[in-house]
Motif scaffolding. Structure first.
Motif, short mmCIF file in Angstrom:
data_model
loop_
_atom_site.label_atom_id
_atom_site.label_comp_id
_atom_site.label_asym_id
_atom_site.label_seq_id
_atom_site.Cartn_x
_atom_site.Cartn_y
_atom_site.Cartn_z
N LEU A 33 1.08 4.06 -2.87
CA LEU A 33 0.79 5.46 -2.53
C LEU A 33 1.95 6.38 -2.90
CD1 LEU A 33 -1.04 5.23 0.91
CD2 LEU A 33 -1.96 6.08 -1.25
N SER A 34 3.17 5.90 -2.71
CA SER A 34 4.32 6.74 -3.07
C SER A 34 4.36 6.99 -4.57
CB SER A 34 5.62 6.09 -2.59
OG SER A 34 5.90 4.92 -3.31
N CYS A 49 5.81 8.08 2.57
CA CYS A 49 5.26 6.78 2.15
C CYS A 49 6.37 5.79 1.83
CB CYS A 49 4.33 6.95 0.96
SG CYS A 49 2.76 7.72 1.35
N VAL A 74 5.08 14.02 1.20
CA VAL A 74 4.16 12.91 1.51
C VAL A 74 4.65 11.64 0.81
CG1 VAL A 74 1.80 12.06 1.28
CG2 VAL A 74 2.22 14.43 1.94
N CYS A 75 5.09 11.76 -0.43
CA CYS A 75 5.67 10.62 -1.16
C CYS A 75 6.88 10.07 -0.41
CB CYS A 75 6.05 11.05 -2.57
SG CYS A 75 7.00 9.85 -3.49
N THR A 123 0.83 -1.21 0.00
CA THR A 123 0.00 0.00 0.00
C THR A 123 0.86 1.26 0.00
OG1 THR A 123 -1.74 -1.18 1.19
CG2 THR A 123 -1.81 1.23 1.24
N PHE A 124 1.86 1.30 0.86
CA PHE A 124 2.69 2.50 0.94
C PHE A 124 3.52 2.70 -0.32
CE2 PHE A 124 1.90 2.39 5.57
CZ PHE A 124 1.51 3.71 5.72
N GLY A 156 7.03 2.36 3.97
CA GLY A 156 6.97 1.08 3.26
C GLY A 156 8.27 0.30 3.31
#
Length: 161
Positions: free
Chosen positions: A72-73, A110, A106-107, A68-69, A114
């Motif tokens: 998202l990244s 993530c 934010v990236c 997921t992370f 992760g």
């Protein structure tokens, strides 16, 4: 200034591509067995053929969190790239790329979460194979971590002249 903007744009595109490769390819951990080289990723365990990665219990939730992370990244990195292009043509001279820098931060978070979960939970999972070590996807993810932080800081301090 144009050269700086072009350089940041190229590094950002390279980061997006490396994030795609590190998330999709199945070479996060590599080891040897009697049948040859074995590699494990976020999705599959590959020897001569690739099979679904078998995890259970807490490891399954940890693997889902890593998947997921990393996804998202990729999403945040692509959004930041689009925002950079939009802001490049809409911002007045002398303004800063705050939104793009914030999205890249934010990236960066993530990627950090992760890869840190993967490091903590899955580094020793290939102990049954000979000479297990990290593969190129794991290394690419850490390189993307560094690049995304540098890019986000540059976006936050960059002014369009």
């Amino acid at each position: 200034m144009l050269v700086l903007l072009a350089g940041i744009f190229v590094v950002h595109i390279a980061t997006v591509i490396m994030l795609f490769v590190s998330t999709i390819a199945n070479v996060w951990m590599v080891g040897s067995s009697t049948l040859g080289q074995v590699s494990s990723g976020l999705w599959l365990l590959c020897n001569r053929t690739c099979n679904q990665l078998q995890v259970s219990g807490d490891d399954e939730t940890s693997l889902k969190a890593v998947q997921t992370f990393m996804i998202l990244s990729i999403i945040f990195s692509v959004i930041a790239l689009v925002m950079f292009i939009v802001q490049l043509f809409t911002l007045e001279k002398g303004k800063r790329f705050y939104i793009t820098g914030a999205i890249m931060l934010v990236c960066w978070v993530c990627i950090l979460v992760g890869v840190s979960i993967y490091t903590a939970r899955f580094t020793d999972k290939m102990a049954e194979f000979a000479s297990p070590h990290h593969g190129y996807c794991f290394i690419l993810a850490w390189i993307c971590f560094c690049f995304s932080f540098i890019i986000s800081i540059l976006y936050l301090v960059l002014r369009k002249k």
